[in-house]
Design an enzyme around this catalytic site. Structure first.
Site, short mmCIF file in Angstrom:
data_model
loop_
_atom_site.label_atom_id
_atom_site.label_comp_id
_atom_site.label_asym_id
_atom_site.label_seq_id
_atom_site.Cartn_x
_atom_site.Cartn_y
_atom_site.Cartn_z
N SER A 141 -0.98 29.54 -101.67
CA SER A 141 -1.33 30.36 -102.16
C SER A 141 -1.58 31.72 -100.18
O SER A 141 -2.06 31.11 -99.61
CB SER A 141 -2.73 30.71 -102.45
OG SER A 141 -3.49 31.50 -102.55
N TYR A 157 -10.20 25.91 -104.24
CA TYR A 157 -8.70 26.20 -104.47
C TYR A 157 -8.61 26.57 -102.86
O TYR A 157 -7.01 26.26 -102.19
CB TYR A 157 -8.77 27.73 -105.26
CG TYR A 157 -7.38 27.83 -105.46
CD1 TYR A 157 -6.60 27.52 -106.72
CD2 TYR A 157 -6.86 29.33 -104.59
CE1 TYR A 157 -5.21 27.54 -106.51
CE2 TYR A 157 -5.25 29.56 -104.90
CZ TYR A 157 -4.82 28.97 -105.28
OH TYR A 157 -3.61 29.58 -106.14
N1 LIG Z 1 -0.70 33.19 -110.97
C1 LIG Z 1 -0.97 33.69 -109.05
O1 LIG Z 1 -1.35 34.70 -108.69
C2 LIG Z 1 -0.77 32.17 -108.06
C3 LIG Z 1 -1.18 33.23 -106.40
C4 LIG Z 1 -0.46 32.14 -105.46
C5 LIG Z 1 -0.42 30.75 -106.36
N2 LIG Z 1 0.12 30.61 -107.66
C6 LIG Z 1 0.75 29.07 -107.52
O2 LIG Z 1 1.12 28.98 -108.57
C7 LIG Z 1 1.56 27.74 -108.84
C8 LIG Z 1 1.86 28.08 -110.45
O3 LIG Z 1 0.12 29.04 -111.24
P1 LIG Z 1 0.45 29.65 -112.52
O4 LIG Z 1 0.19 30.33 -112.04
O5 LIG Z 1 2.00 29.66 -112.68
O6 LIG Z 1 -1.21 28.96 -113.53
P2 LIG Z 1 -0.92 28.05 -114.66
O7 LIG Z 1 -0.22 29.33 -115.39
O8 LIG Z 1 -2.17 27.74 -114.94
O9 LIG Z 1 -0.30 26.74 -114.66
C9 LIG Z 1 -0.05 25.67 -114.03
C10 LIG Z 1 0.29 25.23 -114.07
O10 LIG Z 1 0.30 23.42 -113.33
C11 LIG Z 1 0.79 22.82 -114.40
N3 LIG Z 1 -0.30 21.77 -113.78
C12 LIG Z 1 -2.26 21.92 -113.66
N4 LIG Z 1 -2.89 21.00 -113.13
C13 LIG Z 1 -1.80 19.45 -113.69
C14 LIG Z 1 -1.51 18.57 -113.41
N5 LIG Z 1 -2.60 17.46 -112.58
N6 LIG Z 1 -0.17 17.62 -113.33
C15 LIG Z 1 0.55 18.33 -113.92
N7 LIG Z 1 0.69 19.42 -113.86
C16 LIG Z 1 -0.37 20.52 -113.68
C17 LIG Z 1 -0.51 23.52 -115.84
O11 LIG Z 1 0.29 22.25 -116.81
P3 LIG Z 1 -1.42 22.24 -117.72
O12 LIG Z 1 -0.10 23.39 -119.15
O13 LIG Z 1 -0.84 21.21 -118.94
O14 LIG Z 1 -2.51 22.53 -117.33
C18 LIG Z 1 0.69 24.40 -115.56
O15 LIG Z 1 2.10 24.03 -116.43
C19 LIG Z 1 0.14 27.12 -108.40
O16 LIG Z 1 0.25 26.07 -106.98
C20 LIG Z 1 -0.98 28.08 -108.19
O17 LIG Z 1 -1.80 27.30 -107.41
C21 LIG Z 1 -0.56 31.59 -108.98
#
Ligand SMILES: NC(=O)c1ccc[n+]([C@@H]2O[C@H](COP(=O)([O-])OP(=O)(O)OC[C@H]3O[C@@H](n4cnc5c(N)ncnc54)[C@H](OP(=O)(O)O)[C@@H]3O)[C@@H](O)[C@H]2O)c1
Length: 232
Positions: A141, A157
């Site tokens: 991120s 984070y």
């Molecule tokens: N959205 C943004 O703006 C943004 C920006 C920068 C970086 N990111 C990064 O992008 C990645 C995906 O984020 P997202 O926005 O798609 O978030 P999200 O919609 O909250 O999805 C997160 C995913 O990670 C899984 N997860 C969390 N803890 C886990 C664990 N212990 N073991 C296995 N799976 C786990 C969740 O599973 P469950 O459904 O079981 O909870 C879900 O599938 C993350 O690394 C995040 O930090 C996101």
């Protein structure tokens, strides 16, 4: 499956991870849908299987035993792995204020966002080494960037993603034939990003998919956004 490109995506049941898995399957990859929740993981596999090739792998990246079981299971099914996308991550509600946050919040965030991807990489390196062009993509991120200091948002984070970038640099040094990179997807409309985020999941996934499937194999040990190297 033997000659097909194979990719494992963690946290592939929803959000950016699901879209990365969908896009990789659309490009002909066999995709291992990594998810901690069996029902959600199987539902994602079923959706992706309508137009592509996918199997479900249960993996909780905060649990070293779950990671080891998943690596064993995949080794029994696949003779190689080409791509690992370390996508799963958490942003905890209580993560507010570097002095105010508790040790538990800090530890839980680092366990999932930093230690998890490192352990998953360690667990799957033997299978990745059987690929002609192995790749590890760590979904980081901009919040982890140190170039302009910090603005105080979500300190645990942000530290976890700064440290994840360190994991990327170290793995790249340890794995000379691999492409190991960190990527920032931008601010994406998911459960984590919220509805005001500026990017769709398709836009957020595209830079990740580029690193997983298209970027030059020599590009390694870098932090990338929108297909360009950015400062740590
Ligand atoms: N959205 C943004 O703006 C943004 C920006 C920068 C970086 N990111 C990064 O992008 C990645 C995906 O984020 P997202 O926005 O798609 O978030 P999200 O919609 O909250 O999805 C997160 C995913 O990670 C899984 N997860 C969390 N803890 C886990 C664990 N212990 N073991 C296995 N799976 C786990 C969740 O599973 P469950 O459904 O079981 O909870 C879900 O599938 C993350 O690394 C995040 O930090 C996101």
């Amino acid at each position: 499956m033997q000659h097909r490109k194979i990719a494992l995506v963690t946290g592939a049941n929803k959000g950016i991870g699901f879209e990365v898995a969908r896009q990789l399957a659309a490009r002909g990859f066999h995709v291992l849908i990594g998810a901690r929740d069996v029902k959600a993981g199987r539902a994602a596999r079923d959706k992706i299987s309508r137009d592509g090739s996918a199997t479900f792998v249960q993996i909780d990246i905060s649990d070293p035993e779950s990671i080891a079981r998943a690596a064993d299971e995949v080794s029994g099914q696949c003779d190689h792995l080409d791509v690992l996308v370390n996508n799963a991550g958490i942003l905890l509600e209580e993560d507010r204020g570097a002095v105010a946050i508790t040790r538990e919040i800090f530890e839980a965030t680092l366990r999932t966002n930093t230690l998890g991807p490192w352990l998953v990489a360690k667990g799957f390196v033997p299978l990745l080494k059987k690929s002609d062009a192995p790749r590890i993509v760590n979904v980081s991120s901009g919040g982890g960037q140190l170039e302009n200091g910090a603005d105080g948002w979500a300190p645990a984070y942000c530290v976890s993603k700064t440290a994840l970038n360190g994991v990327t640099a170290q793995l790249a040094a340890a794995l000379p034939n691999f492409a190991v990179n960190s990527v920032c997807p931008g601010w994406v409309r998911t459960e984590m990003g919220g509805e005001n985020a500026t990017r769709s999941v398709q836009e957020g996934a595209s830079g990740i998919v580029w690193l997983a499937a298209e970027a030059p194999q020599e590009l390694s040990g870098k932090f990338v956004k929108d297909r360009k190297v950015i400062p740590w």
